[in-house]
Scaffold this motif. Structure first.
Motif, PDB file in Angstrom:
ATOM      1  N   ILE A 136       0.837  -1.208   0.000  1.00 15.12           N
ATOM      2  CA  ILE A 136       0.000   0.000   0.000  1.00 15.12           C
ATOM      3  C   ILE A 136       0.866   1.251   0.000  1.00 15.12           C
ATOM      4  CG2 ILE A 136      -1.679   1.317   1.334  1.00 15.12           C
ATOM      5  CD1 ILE A 136      -2.816  -1.347   2.319  1.00 15.12           C
ATOM      6  N   PHE A 137       1.900   1.264   0.858  1.00 13.16           N
ATOM      7  CA  PHE A 137       2.813   2.412   0.899  1.00 13.16           C
ATOM      8  C   PHE A 137       3.465   2.627  -0.475  1.00 13.16           C
ATOM      9  CE2 PHE A 137       3.981   2.583   5.721  1.00 13.16           C
ATOM     10  CZ  PHE A 137       2.698   3.054   5.981  1.00 13.16           C
ATOM     11  N   GLY A 138       3.892   1.538  -1.085  1.00 12.21           N
ATOM     12  CA  GLY A 138       4.544   1.656  -2.390  1.00 12.21           C
ATOM     13  C   GLY A 138       3.622   2.234  -3.448  1.00 12.21           C
ATOM     14  N   LEU A 139       2.373   1.761  -3.489  1.00 13.95           N
ATOM     15  CA  LEU A 139       1.405   2.277  -4.456  1.00 13.95           C
ATOM     16  C   LEU A 139       1.094   3.746  -4.194  1.00 13.95           C
ATOM     17  CD1 LEU A 139      -1.039  -0.775  -4.630  1.00 13.95           C
ATOM     18  CD2 LEU A 139       0.649  -0.066  -6.348  1.00 13.95           C
ATOM     19  N   ILE A 140       1.008   4.136  -2.910  1.00 15.33           N
ATOM     20  CA  ILE A 140       0.765   5.546  -2.567  1.00 15.33           C
ATOM     21  C   ILE A 140       1.899   6.426  -3.096  1.00 15.33           C
ATOM     22  CG2 ILE A 140       0.693   7.200  -0.645  1.00 15.33           C
ATOM     23  CD1 ILE A 140      -0.847   5.108   0.957  1.00 15.33           C
ATOM     24  N   LEU A 141       3.135   5.985  -2.897  1.00 17.76           N
ATOM     25  CA  LEU A 141       4.284   6.785  -3.332  1.00 17.76           C
ATOM     26  C   LEU A 141       4.349   6.891  -4.852  1.00 17.76           C
ATOM     27  CD1 LEU A 141       7.076   5.626  -0.862  1.00 17.76           C
ATOM     28  CD2 LEU A 141       5.698   7.705  -0.791  1.00 17.76           C
ATOM     29  N   ILE A 142       4.052   5.819  -5.556  1.00 22.03           N
ATOM     30  CA  ILE A 142       4.065   5.878  -7.022  1.00 22.03           C
ATOM     31  C   ILE A 142       2.955   6.791  -7.526  1.00 22.03           C
ATOM     32  CG2 ILE A 142       3.694   4.522  -9.127  1.00 22.03           C
ATOM     33  CD1 ILE A 142       5.176   2.225  -7.756  1.00 22.03           C
ATOM     34  N   TRP A 143       1.764   6.702  -6.924  1.00 24.76           N
ATOM     35  CA  TRP A 143       0.666   7.604  -7.302  1.00 24.76           C
ATOM     36  C   TRP A 143       1.059   9.056  -7.032  1.00 24.76           C
ATOM     37  CZ3 TRP A 143      -2.141  11.099  -4.342  1.00 24.76           C
ATOM     38  CH2 TRP A 143      -3.260  11.660  -4.960  1.00 24.76           C
ATOM     39  N   THR A 144       1.685   9.307  -5.888  1.00 23.81           N
ATOM     40  CA  THR A 144       2.128  10.663  -5.558  1.00 23.81           C
ATOM     41  C   THR A 144       3.151  11.167  -6.566  1.00 23.81           C
ATOM     42  OG1 THR A 144       1.784  10.219  -3.196  1.00 23.81           O
ATOM     43  CG2 THR A 144       3.168  12.100  -3.769  1.00 23.81           C
ATOM     44  N   ALA A 261      10.956  11.361  -8.881  1.00 21.83           N
ATOM     45  CA  ALA A 261      11.817  10.208  -9.153  1.00 21.83           C
ATOM     46  C   ALA A 261      12.183   9.478  -7.867  1.00 21.83           C
ATOM     47  CB  ALA A 261      13.080  10.665  -9.888  1.00 21.83           C
ATOM     48  N   ILE A 262      12.467  10.244  -6.797  1.00 25.17           N
ATOM     49  CA  ILE A 262      12.797   9.628  -5.509  1.00 25.17           C
ATOM     50  C   ILE A 262      11.603   8.849  -4.971  1.00 25.17           C
ATOM     51  CG2 ILE A 262      13.330  10.122  -3.087  1.00 25.17           C
ATOM     52  CD1 ILE A 262      15.056  12.446  -4.055  1.00 25.17           C
ATOM     53  N   LEU A 263      10.408   9.460  -5.014  1.00 24.83           N
ATOM     54  CA  LEU A 263       9.209   8.791  -4.504  1.00 24.83           C
ATOM     55  C   LEU A 263       8.881   7.544  -5.318  1.00 24.83           C
ATOM     56  CD1 LEU A 263       6.929  11.897  -3.776  1.00 24.83           C
ATOM     57  CD2 LEU A 263       8.106  10.453  -2.108  1.00 24.83           C
ATOM     58  N   ALA A 264       9.028   7.630  -6.641  1.00 19.38           N
ATOM     59  CA  ALA A 264       8.747   6.466  -7.483  1.00 19.38           C
ATOM     60  C   ALA A 264       9.736   5.340  -7.208  1.00 19.38           C
ATOM     61  CB  ALA A 264       8.795   6.871  -8.961  1.00 19.38           C
ATOM     62  N   PHE A 265      11.015   5.690  -7.043  1.00 17.16           N
ATOM     63  CA  PHE A 265      12.035   4.685  -6.747  1.00 17.16           C
ATOM     64  C   PHE A 265      11.738   3.982  -5.417  1.00 17.16           C
ATOM     65  CE2 PHE A 265      15.944   3.816  -4.309  1.00 17.16           C
ATOM     66  CZ  PHE A 265      16.453   2.765  -5.059  1.00 17.16           C
ATOM     67  N   ILE A 266      11.433   4.767  -4.368  1.00 12.75           N
ATOM     68  CA  ILE A 266      11.159   4.165  -3.066  1.00 12.75           C
ATOM     69  C   ILE A 266       9.861   3.359  -3.117  1.00 12.75           C
ATOM     70  CG2 ILE A 266      10.724   4.626  -0.622  1.00 12.75           C
ATOM     71  CD1 ILE A 266      12.445   7.105  -0.874  1.00 12.75           C
ATOM     72  N   THR A 288      19.663  -1.067   1.402  1.00 14.99           N
ATOM     73  CA  THR A 288      19.677   0.328   1.840  1.00 14.99           C
ATOM     74  C   THR A 288      20.847   1.126   1.265  1.00 14.99           C
ATOM     75  OG1 THR A 288      18.506  -0.254   3.886  1.00 14.99           O
ATOM     76  CG2 THR A 288      19.672   1.850   3.846  1.00 14.99           C
ATOM     77  N   PRO A 289      22.095   0.608   1.247  1.00 13.74           N
ATOM     78  CA  PRO A 289      23.189   1.394   0.645  1.00 13.74           C
ATOM     79  C   PRO A 289      22.926   1.764  -0.813  1.00 13.74           C
ATOM     80  CG  PRO A 289      24.076  -0.421   1.942  1.00 13.74           C
ATOM     81  CD  PRO A 289      22.596  -0.642   1.852  1.00 13.74           C
ATOM     82  N   ILE A 290      22.292   0.870  -1.562  1.00 14.63           N
ATOM     83  CA  ILE A 290      21.951   1.176  -2.954  1.00 14.63           C
ATOM     84  C   ILE A 290      20.908   2.282  -3.002  1.00 14.63           C
ATOM     85  CG2 ILE A 290      20.943   0.258  -5.077  1.00 14.63           C
ATOM     86  CD1 ILE A 290      22.135  -2.448  -4.360  1.00 14.63           C
ATOM     87  N   SER A 291      19.909   2.188  -2.118  1.00 10.66           N
ATOM     88  CA  SER A 291      18.885   3.233  -2.046  1.00 10.66           C
ATOM     89  C   SER A 291      19.510   4.584  -1.757  1.00 10.66           C
ATOM     90  CB  SER A 291      17.863   2.898  -0.957  1.00 10.66           C
ATOM     91  OG  SER A 291      17.222   1.679  -1.206  1.00 10.66           O
ATOM     92  N   LEU A 292      20.431   4.614  -0.806  1.00 11.68           N
ATOM     93  CA  LEU A 292      21.104   5.860  -0.434  1.00 11.68           C
ATOM     94  C   LEU A 292      21.847   6.441  -1.634  1.00 11.68           C
ATOM     95  CD1 LEU A 292      21.851   7.851   1.797  1.00 11.68           C
ATOM     96  CD2 LEU A 292      23.713   6.325   2.453  1.00 11.68           C
ATOM     97  N   ALA A 293      22.564   5.602  -2.367  1.00 10.04           N
ATOM     98  CA  ALA A 293      23.328   6.072  -3.525  1.00 10.04           C
ATOM     99  C   ALA A 293      22.397   6.607  -4.613  1.00 10.04           C
ATOM    100  CB  ALA A 293      24.182   4.934  -4.075  1.00 10.04           C
ATOM    101  N   VAL A 294      21.287   5.920  -4.865  1.00 13.04           N
ATOM    102  CA  VAL A 294      20.341   6.368  -5.896  1.00 13.04           C
ATOM    103  C   VAL A 294      19.730   7.711  -5.523  1.00 13.04           C
ATOM    104  CG1 VAL A 294      18.121   5.863  -6.994  1.00 13.04           C
ATOM    105  CG2 VAL A 294      19.819   4.045  -6.722  1.00 13.04           C
ATOM    106  N   ILE A 295      19.327   7.870  -4.264  1.00 12.19           N
ATOM    107  CA  ILE A 295      18.689   9.113  -3.819  1.00 12.19           C
ATOM    108  C   ILE A 295      19.657  10.287  -3.931  1.00 12.19           C
ATOM    109  CG2 ILE A 295      17.742  10.308  -1.797  1.00 12.19           C
ATOM    110  CD1 ILE A 295      16.696   7.469  -0.933  1.00 12.19           C
ATOM    111  N   ILE A 296      20.894  10.094  -3.480  1.00 22.48           N
ATOM    112  CA  ILE A 296      21.897  11.165  -3.574  1.00 22.48           C
ATOM    113  C   ILE A 296      22.155  11.532  -5.041  1.00 22.48           C
ATOM    114  CG2 ILE A 296      24.314  11.733  -3.174  1.00 22.48           C
ATOM    115  CD1 ILE A 296      24.170  10.122  -0.588  1.00 22.48           C
TER     116      ILE A 296
END
Length: 338
Positions: A136-144, A261-266, A288-296
Motif C-alpha cells: 500500500i505504501f509503495g502504491l501511494i508513493l508511485i501515485w504521488t 523520481a525519488i518517490l517512485a524509486f522508493i 539500503t546502501p543502494i537506495s542511499l546512492a540512488v537518492i543522492i
C-alpha cells in the motif's frame, strides 16, 4: 528489523526536546528578521547535530541502523525542501512581517512533528499487523510521484485547506499582527491574528506532506525509531534552512521531477520488498546502501540540471508542485464580495 534499546529512545527524545527548547529561546526571546549569517550558523549547526547523531547510532546501535538513519535523513531532508516552497507561499500570501516569521515557523514545525509522531506510530502498527502495508505504501508513493509530475507547475492554495477554513469559522480574525501575538482583543471581542492562521496553515500543510514522506522513509527502514529520528532532525533544521535558501528556491526548476523520481524509486522498492517477503524470496529487493546512492544521485542531477536550465533561461521560476490541479485564485469569489 533493527533492535533499538529503550535508552536510545529516551536519549533521542530528550535531545529533540532540548533542541526545540533552544530554538524557542532563540526565536521567541527577541523577535527579529533573520539574516544570512545567522541562518547559515543555525543551518550548519543542525546539520552537524544530525550527522553526529547518525554517527552515534552507527557506533552504539550498529552499522545497519546507522546506514538506515542516514538514508532516512537524506530522504526527509530532500522532501522537506518542498515544504520550504510552501512556507514561502504562506508567508507571502499572509504578508507576515520578517520579524515574526521564525516564530510562526517554529510553532508550525513543532506542531508538525507532533502530528508526524502519531502517523509514525500508526504506520509502525500497520507494518506489524499487516504484511501488505508495504504494498500500500509503495502504491501511494508511485501515485504521488505521478501526480507531482502532472501538476509540477501548480502552486497549492494554502488558504483553501479544510483546517484553515474551519479555523476562520471558529473565531473572527483581525488583519493586525498585534506585536506577534496569536490572539488579541479588539472592541471588547477576542479575535485571532493572521499569525495564528499562518501557524495553522503551516502545520496542516506539513501534515499533508507527511502522508508521503513517512511512507517514503519506511521504504529505507522498518524501524519506528529511525523514522522518528530522521523526521525530527530533518524538521529541526527547517527554520534556519528556510531563511538560508529562500532566495534560491526559485532556481530549482526541476525539483518536482527529482522528488517524483525519488518517490517512485522508493515506491518500487517497497513493492519489491513486499513481493520478496510475501510472494517469493527469489524476487530481488534493493539494499539500503543502494537506495542511499540512488537518492543522492537523483538530488545531485536535479540540482545541477536546474541550475544549468536557469542559467540558459533566467526567466523560468520553480514551482512547488501539487497533488491536484489548483483552482486559479482570480476565479474564486473574494470574501469582500460575498
Amino acid at each position: 528489523m533493527v533492535d533499538i534499546p529503550a535508552w536510545a529512545w529516551v536519549a533521542t527524545i530528550g535531545l529533540v526536546l532540548a533542541l526545540f527548547v533552544l530554538d524557542f529561546v532563540v526565536a521567541v526571546r527577541k523577535p527579529h528578521a533573520v539574516h544570512f549569517r545567522e541562518a547559515t550558523f543555525w543551518s550548519v549547526f543542525y546539520i552537524a547535530v544530525a550527522l553526529l547523531f547518525g554517527l552515534a547510532v552507527w557506533m552504539l546501535v550498529g552499522h545497519q541502523a546507522g546506514t538506515e538513519y542516514f538514508a532516512g535523513y537524506i530522504v526527509e531532508k530532500s522532501l522537506s525542501v518542498d515544504n520550504l516552497f510552501v512556507f514561502v507561499i504562506i508567508m507571502a500570501r499572509f504578508s507576515v512581517p520578517a520579524e515574526y516569521q521564525q516564530r510562526v515557523l517554529l510553532f508550525g514545525i513543532a506542531a508538525a512533528l507532533i502530528l508526524r509522531v502519531i502517523l509514525i506510530m500508526v504506520g509502525a502498527a500497520f507494518i506489524n499487523l499487516f504484511s501488505f502495508t508495504f504494498l500500500i505504501f509503495g502504491l501511494i508513493l508511485i501515485w504521488t510521484a505521478v501526480q507531482l509530475v502532472r501538476h509540477r507547475n501548480e502552486e497549492p492554495d494554502v488558504e483553501d485547506t479544510l483546517v484553515v477554513r474551519q479555523a476562520r469559522k471558529i473565531m473572527p480574525m483581525t488583519t493586525d499582527y498585534h506585536g506577534g501575538r496569536m490572539f488579541a482583543h479588539e472592541n471588547g471581542q477576542r479575535v485571532m491574528t493572521p499569525l495564528l492562521i499562518v501557524f495553522v496553515a503551516i502545520g496542516s500543510t506539513d501534515l499533508l506532506f507527511a502522508l508521503d514522506s513517512i511512507p517514503a522513509v519506511y521504504g529505507v527502514t522498518k524501524s519506528a525509531f529511525i523514522v522518528f529520528s530522521a523526521n525530527a532532525f530533518a524538521l529541526l533544521g527547517l527554520r534556519a534552512l528556510y531563511f538560508l535558501i529562500e532566495g534560491l528556491l526559485d532556481r530549482l526548476v526541476y525539483l518536482s521531477i527529482g522528488l517524483s523520481a525519488i518517490l517512485a524509486f522508493i515506491g518500487a522498492k517497497l513493492i519489491l520488498q513486499f513481493l520478496h517477503e510475501d510472494v517469493s524470496h527469489s524476487i530481488p529487493h534493493i539494499a539500503t546502501p543502494i537506495s542511499l546512492a540512488v537518492i543522492i544521485t537523483i538530488l545531485i542531477v536535479t540540482t545541477v540540471a536546474s541550475l544549468m536550465r536557469v542559467k540558459e533561461h533566467p526567466e523560468e521560476k520553480a514551482k512547488p508542485g501539487s497533488l491536484r490541479k489548483t483552482r486559479k485564485r482570480e476565479e474564486e469569489p473574494s470574501e469582500s464580495q460575498s
